[in-house]
Write a protein that holds these residues in place. Sequence first.
Motif, mmCIF file in Angstrom:
data_model
loop_
_atom_site.group_PDB
_atom_site.id
_atom_site.type_symbol
_atom_site.label_atom_id
_atom_site.label_comp_id
_atom_site.label_asym_id
_atom_site.label_seq_id
_atom_site.Cartn_x
_atom_site.Cartn_y
_atom_site.Cartn_z
ATOM 1 N N UNK B 104 1.435 12.818 -0.623
ATOM 2 C CA UNK B 104 1.336 13.652 0.583
ATOM 3 C C UNK B 104 0.532 14.920 0.301
ATOM 4 N N UNK B 105 0.830 15.528 -0.843
ATOM 5 C CA UNK B 105 0.108 16.751 -1.219
ATOM 6 C C UNK B 105 -1.295 16.403 -1.736
ATOM 7 N N UNK B 106 -1.391 15.268 -2.420
ATOM 8 C CA UNK B 106 -2.688 14.813 -2.940
ATOM 9 C C UNK B 106 -3.683 14.553 -1.806
ATOM 10 N N UNK B 107 -3.163 14.058 -0.671
ATOM 11 C CA UNK B 107 -4.046 13.735 0.460
ATOM 12 C C UNK B 107 -4.863 14.949 0.884
ATOM 13 N N UNK B 108 -4.302 16.108 0.673
ATOM 14 C CA UNK B 108 -5.001 17.345 0.995
ATOM 15 C C UNK B 108 -5.849 17.833 -0.193
ATOM 16 N N UNK B 109 -5.266 17.727 -1.383
ATOM 17 C CA UNK B 109 -5.923 18.299 -2.568
ATOM 18 C C UNK B 109 -7.077 17.428 -3.088
ATOM 19 N N UNK B 110 -7.025 16.130 -2.789
ATOM 20 C CA UNK B 110 -8.041 15.208 -3.309
ATOM 21 C C UNK B 110 -9.454 15.654 -2.937
ATOM 22 N N UNK B 132 -1.161 21.114 6.874
ATOM 23 C CA UNK B 132 -0.434 19.873 7.181
ATOM 24 C C UNK B 132 0.333 19.380 5.953
ATOM 25 N N UNK B 133 -0.284 19.521 4.788
ATOM 26 C CA UNK B 133 0.386 19.031 3.573
ATOM 27 C C UNK B 133 1.452 19.999 3.077
ATOM 28 N N UNK B 134 1.583 21.146 3.708
ATOM 29 C CA UNK B 134 2.640 22.124 3.416
ATOM 30 C C UNK B 134 2.480 22.806 2.053
ATOM 31 N N UNK B 135 1.263 22.930 1.606
ATOM 32 C CA UNK B 135 1.037 23.563 0.305
ATOM 33 C C UNK B 135 1.560 24.993 0.219
ATOM 34 N N UNK B 241 -14.978 12.403 6.691
ATOM 35 C CA UNK B 241 -14.296 11.367 5.908
ATOM 36 C C UNK B 241 -13.760 11.949 4.600
ATOM 37 N N UNK B 242 -14.530 12.844 4.007
ATOM 38 C CA UNK B 242 -14.067 13.509 2.788
ATOM 39 C C UNK B 242 -12.738 14.220 3.058
ATOM 40 N N UNK B 243 -12.633 14.848 4.223
ATOM 41 C CA UNK B 243 -11.436 15.630 4.556
ATOM 42 C C UNK B 243 -10.231 14.760 4.885
ATOM 43 N N UNK B 244 -10.480 13.558 5.378
ATOM 44 C CA UNK B 244 -9.367 12.784 5.956
ATOM 45 C C UNK B 244 -9.100 11.441 5.288
ATOM 46 N N UNK B 245 -9.933 11.026 4.342
ATOM 47 C CA UNK B 245 -9.841 9.632 3.877
ATOM 48 C C UNK B 245 -8.460 9.271 3.317
ATOM 49 N N UNK B 246 -7.849 10.200 2.592
ATOM 50 C CA UNK B 246 -6.551 9.853 1.990
ATOM 51 C C UNK B 246 -5.448 9.825 3.046
ATOM 52 N N UNK B 247 -5.563 10.673 4.055
ATOM 53 C CA UNK B 247 -4.594 10.629 5.163
ATOM 54 C C UNK B 247 -4.710 9.302 5.901
ATOM 55 N N UNK B 248 -5.935 8.843 6.102
ATOM 56 C CA UNK B 248 -6.144 7.540 6.748
ATOM 57 C C UNK B 248 -5.534 6.438 5.876
ATOM 58 N N UNK B 249 -5.745 6.570 4.571
ATOM 59 C CA UNK B 249 -5.181 5.600 3.626
ATOM 60 C C UNK B 249 -3.660 5.564 3.707
ATOM 61 N N UNK B 250 -3.036 6.733 3.774
ATOM 62 C CA UNK B 250 -1.571 6.797 3.891
ATOM 63 C C UNK B 250 -1.124 6.113 5.182
ATOM 64 N N UNK B 251 -1.804 6.451 6.281
ATOM 65 C CA UNK B 251 -1.416 5.885 7.583
ATOM 66 C C UNK B 251 -1.507 4.361 7.556
ATOM 67 N N UNK B 252 -2.593 3.837 6.995
ATOM 68 C CA UNK B 252 -2.761 2.374 6.927
ATOM 69 C C UNK B 252 -1.662 1.752 6.061
ATOM 70 N N UNK B 253 -1.411 2.370 4.916
ATOM 71 C CA UNK B 253 -0.405 1.818 4.002
ATOM 72 C C UNK B 253 0.986 1.836 4.630
ATOM 73 N N UNK B 254 1.321 2.940 5.280
ATOM 74 C CA UNK B 254 2.647 3.052 5.899
ATOM 75 C C UNK B 254 2.781 2.020 7.020
ATOM 76 N N UNK B 267 4.210 7.683 0.778
ATOM 77 C CA UNK B 267 4.054 9.097 1.124
ATOM 78 C C UNK B 267 4.457 9.995 -0.047
ATOM 79 N N UNK B 268 5.615 9.701 -0.635
ATOM 80 C CA UNK B 268 6.185 10.620 -1.631
ATOM 81 C C UNK B 268 6.022 10.131 -3.059
ATOM 82 N N UNK B 269 5.484 8.938 -3.230
ATOM 83 C CA UNK B 269 5.240 8.435 -4.576
ATOM 84 C C UNK B 269 3.937 8.993 -5.121
ATOM 85 N N UNK B 270 3.605 8.632 -6.345
ATOM 86 C CA UNK B 270 2.347 9.133 -6.915
ATOM 87 C C UNK B 270 1.139 8.455 -6.270
#
Lengths: 130, 300
Positions: B104-110, B132-135, B241-254, B267-270
């Motif tokens: 969740x935090x990585x999605x922002x930091x990546x 959004x990632x609550x950093x 896409x650089x800003x959102x790709x991991x969030x999109x990845x999380x959404x698809x996976x969930x 979401x909360x795993x590594x």
Amino acid sequence: MNWLTLVVLPGAGIALLVVLARWLGFNTQPVLTGPDEARTIAHDALVAFHAEQAAIGADARAALVAGRDGRVALVRPHGDRWIVRVANGARVTRSGDTLTVALDEPLFAPVQLKLATDAAGWAARLEAKP
Amino acid sequence: MKFPDPVQIAVPFFILLIIIEMVAVKRGARGAYDWRDSATSLTMGMGSTLAGLLSAGIVAGLAFWFWQHRLFDIPIAWWSGILCFVLDDFAYYVFHRTAHRIRWFWASHVIHHSSQHYNLSTALRQTWTGFISLGFIFRLPLFLIGFPPALVFFCAALNLVYQFWIHTEVVKRLPWGLEAWLNTPSHHRVHHGTNPRYLDRNYAGVFIVWDRWLGTFEPEHDDEPVRYGIVKNLPTFNPLWTATHEWVGIAKDVWHAPSWKARWMYIAGPPGWTPDGSRDTADVIRAAWEQEQAQAQAAE
């Protein structure tokens, strides 16, 4: 704070730096020096990937690398660097000795490789699951 | 007391230093630039500033709410400034480590790691989705302790400014024993590496002592050049896409997850976690590399 300080000035600063970077020649396209380089790039990018055969496109701007475990790595340029993906299961179309490899990944443009030999063999490898 | 904004003061120097680094690299200094990569990095930096402004009011409001419930009355003074800077840097370490270990935090930091280059423009490649990632929650304990919000925000800005100049290959090592306790270009190059040996190491902001203390330090090895970027490098320079790709990845996976446990872990795993192990986490990559190293040594 207003639009001038938030958008216009930073935008101008970005434009200045980007134009300068281009002007200084930081706009190169990478070219593979040979199969060994393709193998090294694939090995470095993928976990436990033991590269064996490699086939480089005629323009030396993309390559396929077969791994010992059946995976096939696709190596293609991105800016002045390379990116690598496992390409097994990709959509592959063959026209003579030219392969077009399309991955199911957003914004990953299809890659064309004109191979010197065995385009059909590489297409078969790409269709196989590792 | 009103503090100046160190970031605003530093911006002209950032631009000047990037120009100097570009010219130095052109003249043979260690490092590399690509104009497309720099364009993305700089656009991300500008977008991050704008996104930060949108959420600044809420973050400041939370800071003051916590400070109203503070444990101690800490005045603004030289000693509290130093203490605040050090504790804020530790809070940054905890945030940063979490940002690499929880998706969740990585999605922002990546975003910050998504360049295959390591130069001063990379320093400005910052997230648009930090709120959004609550950093920001990692700094809240400082307000609860009693550090005035203005002081904490000033220290956080100084920390950010410090981290700009370490994003360079031009500087090899710092003299006078500074490498022992400061985060330096060398230490931070390791942090941006995708080499298995370097993955998830050197989380420090200013003081590398946190990594040395908590077992996450790895020195730069001169015989192993750093390969910069992320495990699966982006195929595009598109900033959105650089800003959102991991969030999109999380959404698809969930969406496609086989169970609620899997949804939670996506979401909360590594980063890289999957229920079937079909992708690789940093720990898996490191373990595979260590096994390879051990086999190579046994064969010698």
